[in-house]
Design a protein around this motif. Structure first.
Motif, PDB file in Angstrom:
ATOM      1  N   ARG A 137       0.600  -1.409  -0.118  1.00 45.69           N
ATOM      2  CA  ARG A 137      -0.160   0.095   0.053  1.00 45.69           C
ATOM      3  C   ARG A 137       0.558   1.485  -0.112  1.00 45.69           C
ATOM      4  NH1 ARG A 137      -5.838  -0.186   1.859  1.00 45.69           N
ATOM      5  NH2 ARG A 137      -5.783  -2.288   1.380  1.00 45.69           N
ATOM      6  N   GLN A 194      -6.492   1.340  -4.868  1.00 42.15           N
ATOM      7  CA  GLN A 194      -6.898   0.809  -4.337  1.00 42.15           C
ATOM      8  C   GLN A 194      -7.593  -0.907  -4.366  1.00 42.15           C
ATOM      9  OE1 GLN A 194     -10.855   1.237  -1.798  1.00 42.15           O
ATOM     10  NE2 GLN A 194     -10.080   1.146   0.317  1.00 42.15           N
ATOM     11  N   MET A 233      -4.872  -2.875  -4.705  1.00 42.46           N
ATOM     12  CA  MET A 233      -4.298  -3.117  -3.925  1.00 42.46           C
ATOM     13  C   MET A 233      -4.855  -4.205  -2.622  1.00 42.46           C
ATOM     14  SD  MET A 233      -3.321   0.398  -2.285  1.00 42.46           S
ATOM     15  CE  MET A 233      -2.036   1.920  -2.516  1.00 42.46           C
TER      16      MET A 233
END
Length: 722
Positions: free
Chosen positions: A324, A468, A471
């Protein structure tokens, strides 16, 4: 904790894998269209026109008893009189004529049919349901696979074949891509998703608008795309999950092949369709279960059709962040602030650049000072954007950075080309956010960049959510374990639990009987005895040891607290004797005529953190596992996590970490840490109870189970038979 035993797992009654290879469905050698016409304002005319306009090698055989030629092709009066047996038949005739066409087709050896005709379950009538049920039975009896009814067909860009009436395909057909689209609706799937995705620079492999799904359902088409080489990401726009076991199997195959599934599930506001006897059932909305299942099996859920293809931009190509740690570089201070906030909200970790990166940027832009992240290069680079490119290259090479987001406003083509080349060559994901236009080449836009294979975005939120999603998908793949390797505790006694359920005379088991079932699966329960008189209650309280609790035992009163038929922390014989009469009187006032078996004298558990564990029936997934903060506040706080059983200890811990009140278990403000491992073990055991006894159980409510500093104890329980 007992030594586990390796077994094959399954969360619902699992049917054999009846997957059908749909290659001949999507790419038939010959196809017949019953109801073909010259009139392209009519459905049959539009479908035939699309077939011919795609220009593939499929032999098209129009069928219409009133025509000898349609759209320049010989036309035949029936499927029976075709010169060859087609692989696939499209059917556009009145509903009462569909079955004879299917029977004709089956007699000719046709393997697939698409029923465009409406008038089935979508009408909401008994007749419509009966006709659709007849289609389903026909498919099961013959082995012929059907799309529809009430559908808008499909498009195969890979092989150049379409069987649809849509106007969403331009005259110049877009090239085949690697994004699959599956939906039940025609307009939404073909326009709001497929057409819009193509406009954004994404090309499509297959698109399906499957309608009512009497036989083949959306998961069948998704499975075909997952199994094949042409599709990397599948976008799903669904109103329902038709088969929970099939969903799990499809999702697991997608994960094995590292093919992301992005889903929009309509009907988020749908609540449970029945009144539940347990707290677990009462607080479990259907959408919460879907949401949990999607997370558990790695699907990326979105809220809007637009987000389906926006996520695909970042997910295709299998270039997902290792972690991240993100970096963002721009020359706009306002963008830095905006994206810093957005990244924090989405769980990004803004990377600390290495000393080497700091040194490189200092050499590129003397006097700039220490480089922060997100990085604002300010107006220093405005006159010489090659400096921006050099700084971007330095940041991309940083070992502390997992993903890079270069942000452009108005830029020159050379600058954009440099970022695109870097994105395509970099082993780590580089996702340009390009908010403006190209200063020296107005024809070049974000869609052009996407079309070249770059994960580029125009809007901040779309970009950040795409990052996101990538990820999270990488994290899911790293953490996942196949369900077939789930580990069962050895001391689960299924036969003993079944016997306890079978002995119960009512549908709702008493607390004592429910605890016998739980104890058979190794859950720690309180010591207790059933007293039928005040004298017995006093005797049992002495044997168990004060303090004790007294509770009414009645199959007609599942929630004793609501009835006022419970007394706690009784420490003397007199307390017990008085409480026996009080709980009995309260039960009779609460429900006159209720069957009262006696009063349960129960070991009083010491204080701890109260949780709820439960199982509740979902129409798609069968028994669903729940864990949350319990006691009398369970429905008010609604702090609950869900999973499809079985779960292992890691997944059980993940469930608990999802709770907003998880910190209470870890210990806050000087409180001692609770035995989280003991609670996780109970979750695992309850999940196996669901696997083994799903045919006998509708609901289970373990509320509360108290977490102590060492160990845990089931204080109250309810079980409803199926």
């Amino acid at each position: 904790m007992n030594e586990p035993q390796l077994v094959k797992a399954g969360s619902m009654p699992v049917a054999p894998d009846d997957y059908t290879d749909l290659s001949g469905f999507f790419a038939p050698r010959a196809v017949a269209l019953v109801g073909a016409t010259d009139d392209t304002t009519r459905f049959g005319g539009r479908v035939l026109h699309q077939m011919l306009a795609f220009g593939g090698t499929v032999r098209v055989l129009p069928v219409n008893p009133g025509r000898s030629q349609v759209q320049g092709l010989p036309c035949y009066p029936s499927v029976t009189e075709l010169p060859e047996a087609p692989d696939h038949v499209g059917i556009i005739v009145p509903a009462d004529k569909v079955m004879p066409v299917l029977e004709e087709s089956h007699a000719r050896g046709v393997r697939f049919a698409t029923v465009f005709t409406g008038g089935y379950t979508e009408t909401g009538t008994a007749h419509g349901r009966e006709m659709q049920d007849a289609l389903r039975k026909f498919a099961r009896a013959t082995g012929m696979r059907l799309m529809g009814p009430n559908c808008n067909g499909f498009i195969n860009f890979v092989d150049g074949f379409a069987m649809t009436a849509t106007n969403a395909v331009p005259a110049k057909r877009p090239p085949a891509g690697n994004i699959g689209v599956v939906g039940q609706s025609g307009g939404l799937g073909q326009v709001a998703v497929m057409w819009r995705a193509q406009q954004a620079g994404l090309d499509i492999s297959y698109q399906v608008s499957c309608g009512n799904g009497a036989d083949l359902d959306p998961l069948d088409y998704a499975r075909f795309m997952i199994e094949g080489d042409a599709t990397e990401v599948v976008l799903l726009a669904l109103e329902s999950i038709p088969d929970g076991a099939k969903f799990v199997r499809t999702a697991e195959i997608a994960a094995e092949r590292e093919k992301p599934l992005v889903i929009i599930k309509f009907g988020r506001s749908e609540r449970g369709i029945r009144a539940a006897a347990s707290h677990t059932g009462a607080m479990t909305g259907a959408d919460e279960v879907y949401d949990a299942a999607f997370r558990q099996f790695g699907l990326i859920r979105v809220e809007d059709a637009r987000e389906l293809y926006e996520m695909a931009v970042a997910l295709r190509g299998k270039r997902w962040p290792r972690g991240r740690r993100a970096a963002m570089v721009t020359q706009s201070g306002g963008v830095v602030v905006h994206m810093s906030d957005s990244g924090d909200d989405l769980g990004f970790k803004w990377a600390d650049y290495t000393e080497q990166t700091q040194t490189r940027i200092a050499a590129i832009i003397p006097g700039y000072g220490k480089v922060a992240n997100p990085t604002d290069l300010t107006s220093v680079v405005s006159g010489k954007m090659t400096l921006f490119s050099e700084a971007l290259a330095a940041i991309t090479a940083d070992a502390n950075v997992d993903v890079v987001i270069p942000v452009f406003t108005m830029a020159r083509r050379t600058e954009l080309d440099h970022a695109a080349a870097l994105a395509l060559a970099s082993p780590k994901p580089v996702l340009p956010l390009w908010m403006g236009g190209c200063r020296d080449d107005p024809s070049y836009d974000v869609a052009s960049m996407v079309r070249s294979g770059v994960a580029a975005y125009r809007d901040t939120q779309a970009c950040m959510k795409g990052v996101q999603a990538a990820m999270r998908y990488r994290e899911f793949l790293a953490a996942r374990r196949p369900r077939a390797t789930a580990m069962r505790p050895r001391d689960c006694d299924e036969s003993k639990a079944r016997a306890a359920i079978g002995e119960a005379q009512s549908k709702t088991l008493t607390e004592r009987a429910a605890k016998q079932v739980l104890a058979a699966y190794g859950l720690p329960v309180t010591a207790e005895r059933l007293a039928r008189s005040a004298a017995e209650a006093v005797q049992y309280a002495r044997e168990i040891g004060m303090p004790v609790a007294l509770k009414i035992e009645s199959p007609d009163i599942p929630h004793k607290t609501e009835a006022g038929a419970i007394r706690l922390d009784l420490r003397t014989d007199a307390d017990v004797q008085r409480a026996f009469g009080e709980v009995t009187d309260a039960a009779r006032r609460y429900r006159a005529g209720a069957t009262i078996d006696g009063v349960l004298v129960q070991q009083m558990a010491p204080p701890g953190i109260e949780l709820i564990l439960g199982l509740t029936t979902n129409p798609a997934f069968g028994l669903v596992l729940a864990a949350g903060i319990g006691g009398i506040l369970v429905e008010a706080l609604h702090d609950v996590a869900y999973r499809i059983p079985p779960v292992d200890h890691d997944e059980a811990h993940a469930m608990l970490r999802e709770l907003r009140a998880y910190g209470l278990l870890e210990g806050v403000r000087g409180q001692k840490r609770r035995d989280i491992d003991a609670i996780a073990d109970c979750i695992v055991r309850l999940s196996w109870l669901a696997i083994d006894l799903g045919d006998r159980i509708a609901e289970v409510d373990v509320n509360p189970i108290i977490a102590f500093e060492h160990g845990a104890r089931v204080v109250d329980a309810l079980l409803v038979k199926r």
